[in-house]
Design a protein around this motif. Structure first.
Motif, short mmCIF file in Angstrom:
data_model
loop_
_atom_site.label_atom_id
_atom_site.label_comp_id
_atom_site.label_asym_id
_atom_site.label_seq_id
_atom_site.Cartn_x
_atom_site.Cartn_y
_atom_site.Cartn_z
N THR A 108 7.95 2.68 -20.83
CA THR A 108 9.23 2.19 -20.34
C THR A 108 10.18 3.27 -21.13
O THR A 108 9.67 3.39 -22.26
CB THR A 108 9.25 0.73 -20.62
OG1 THR A 108 10.71 0.35 -20.09
CG2 THR A 108 9.46 0.12 -22.14
N HIS A 109 11.29 3.08 -20.95
CA HIS A 109 12.25 3.70 -21.70
C HIS A 109 13.78 2.67 -21.58
O HIS A 109 14.15 2.74 -20.42
CB HIS A 109 12.85 4.94 -20.89
CG HIS A 109 13.76 5.97 -21.73
ND1 HIS A 109 14.12 6.83 -21.27
CD2 HIS A 109 14.00 5.91 -23.14
CE1 HIS A 109 14.86 7.50 -22.22
NE2 HIS A 109 14.94 6.91 -23.31
N VAL A 110 14.23 2.28 -22.46
CA VAL A 110 15.29 1.37 -22.58
C VAL A 110 16.61 2.31 -23.11
O VAL A 110 16.79 2.72 -24.09
CB VAL A 110 15.17 0.01 -23.22
CG1 VAL A 110 16.36 -1.01 -23.38
CG2 VAL A 110 13.89 -0.46 -23.04
N LEU A 111 17.70 2.14 -22.27
CA LEU A 111 18.67 3.11 -22.62
C LEU A 111 19.86 2.03 -22.48
O LEU A 111 20.10 1.29 -21.49
CB LEU A 111 19.08 4.03 -21.33
CG LEU A 111 17.88 5.24 -21.45
CD1 LEU A 111 18.11 5.95 -20.13
CD2 LEU A 111 17.93 5.93 -22.97
N ASP A 112 20.87 2.17 -23.64
CA ASP A 112 22.16 1.32 -23.67
C ASP A 112 23.09 2.39 -23.09
O ASP A 112 23.83 3.22 -23.79
CB ASP A 112 22.42 1.24 -25.29
CG ASP A 112 23.76 0.44 -25.21
OD1 ASP A 112 24.53 0.24 -24.40
OD2 ASP A 112 23.79 -0.33 -26.50
N VAL A 113 23.43 1.87 -21.83
CA VAL A 113 24.41 2.72 -21.04
C VAL A 113 25.88 2.48 -21.55
O VAL A 113 26.91 3.34 -21.19
CB VAL A 113 24.37 2.44 -19.38
CG1 VAL A 113 22.97 3.02 -19.04
CG2 VAL A 113 24.48 1.17 -19.17
N ALA A 114 26.21 1.38 -22.29
CA ALA A 114 27.52 1.02 -22.61
C ALA A 114 27.82 2.16 -23.92
O ALA A 114 28.97 2.52 -24.17
CB ALA A 114 27.48 -0.23 -22.98
N GLU B 59 -1.85 0.08 -7.50
CA GLU B 59 -3.22 1.08 -7.76
C GLU B 59 -3.09 1.71 -9.02
O GLU B 59 -2.24 1.59 -9.84
CB GLU B 59 -2.92 2.34 -6.81
CG GLU B 59 -1.57 3.02 -6.98
CD GLU B 59 -1.12 4.06 -5.81
OE1 GLU B 59 -1.57 5.31 -6.25
OE2 GLU B 59 -0.84 3.59 -4.86
N GLY B 60 -4.29 2.24 -9.59
CA GLY B 60 -4.60 2.61 -10.81
C GLY B 60 -3.80 4.02 -10.88
O GLY B 60 -4.33 5.14 -10.47
N ARG B 61 -2.85 4.22 -11.64
CA ARG B 61 -1.95 5.16 -11.78
C ARG B 61 -1.07 4.94 -12.79
O ARG B 61 -0.93 3.73 -13.29
CB ARG B 61 -1.22 5.64 -10.34
CG ARG B 61 -0.07 4.70 -10.21
CD ARG B 61 0.47 5.05 -8.80
NE ARG B 61 1.53 6.14 -8.94
CZ ARG B 61 2.57 6.04 -9.53
NH1 ARG B 61 3.13 4.94 -9.81
NH2 ARG B 61 3.39 7.14 -9.18
N HIS B 62 -0.44 5.76 -13.14
CA HIS B 62 0.81 5.49 -14.24
C HIS B 62 2.11 5.00 -13.54
O HIS B 62 2.60 5.73 -12.65
CB HIS B 62 1.26 6.78 -15.05
CG HIS B 62 2.03 6.60 -16.19
ND1 HIS B 62 1.66 5.74 -17.41
CD2 HIS B 62 3.36 6.90 -16.18
CE1 HIS B 62 2.95 5.88 -18.21
NE2 HIS B 62 3.97 6.12 -17.56
N TYR B 63 2.72 3.94 -14.18
CA TYR B 63 3.95 3.48 -13.61
C TYR B 63 5.00 3.73 -14.95
O TYR B 63 4.69 3.39 -16.17
CB TYR B 63 3.84 2.05 -13.45
CG TYR B 63 3.15 2.12 -12.33
CD1 TYR B 63 3.78 2.00 -10.82
CD2 TYR B 63 1.89 1.82 -12.05
CE1 TYR B 63 3.01 1.68 -9.77
CE2 TYR B 63 0.81 1.62 -11.03
CZ TYR B 63 1.52 1.57 -9.80
OH TYR B 63 0.57 1.38 -8.61
N HIS B 64 6.21 4.33 -14.77
CA HIS B 64 7.11 4.38 -15.46
C HIS B 64 8.26 3.45 -15.16
O HIS B 64 8.85 3.40 -14.08
CB HIS B 64 7.72 5.62 -15.82
CG HIS B 64 8.70 5.91 -17.10
ND1 HIS B 64 8.37 5.52 -18.37
CD2 HIS B 64 10.06 6.16 -16.75
CE1 HIS B 64 9.48 5.86 -18.96
NE2 HIS B 64 10.42 6.34 -18.17
N VAL B 65 8.66 2.37 -16.03
CA VAL B 65 9.83 1.34 -15.78
C VAL B 65 10.80 1.56 -16.65
O VAL B 65 10.88 0.65 -17.46
CB VAL B 65 8.89 0.10 -15.62
CG1 VAL B 65 10.05 -1.04 -15.13
CG2 VAL B 65 7.90 -0.03 -14.62
N PRO B 66 11.96 2.26 -16.30
CA PRO B 66 13.03 2.41 -17.30
C PRO B 66 13.86 1.10 -17.08
O PRO B 66 14.00 0.53 -16.27
CB PRO B 66 13.73 3.64 -16.84
CG PRO B 66 12.67 4.37 -16.15
CD PRO B 66 12.00 3.38 -15.43
#
Length: 102
Positions: A9-15, A81-88
């Motif tokens: 994951t990647h958490v971004l503060d857009v404000a 499925e067995g793979r990489h998931y990126h959830v920003p």
């Protein structure tokens, strides 16, 4: 035996236009905090079986005493499925948004 799925994951503060460092994120029984770049490279400790999981983002402490709406944000994700998931996760004091990243 099926392949394992991994989640980042990647958490971004857009404000503020910056990464959200120190946000605690839980997937199953594993809780980690985002680094200075707002990232967690692997929430699964090497992989999980495909299935449905909850990602819990504790954003209240990140916003601290500033006015804000959300204390936690929960995303229910389906890892098919067995793979990489990126959830920003994109956050601001009064809104949030997510998508399946690469």
């Amino acid at each position: 035996m099926s392949e394992l799925a991994t989640v980042s994951t990647h958490v971004l503060d857009v404000a503020e236009g910056k990464p959200a460092a120190g946000v605690r994120v839980t997937l199953g029984t594993r809780t980690l905090a985002t680094d200075a770049a707002g990232r967690i490279a692997d929430l699964t400790d090497g992989g999980v079986n495909p299935g449905t999981y909850r990602l819990l983002f504790e954003v209240g402490p990140y916003f601290a005493s500033s006015p804000h709406l959300f204390e936690t944000i929960t995303l229910e994700v389906q890892l098919r499925e067995g793979r990489h998931y990126h959830v920003p996760l994109l956050i601001s004091p009064y809104s949030c948004s997510s998508y399946r990243g690469t």
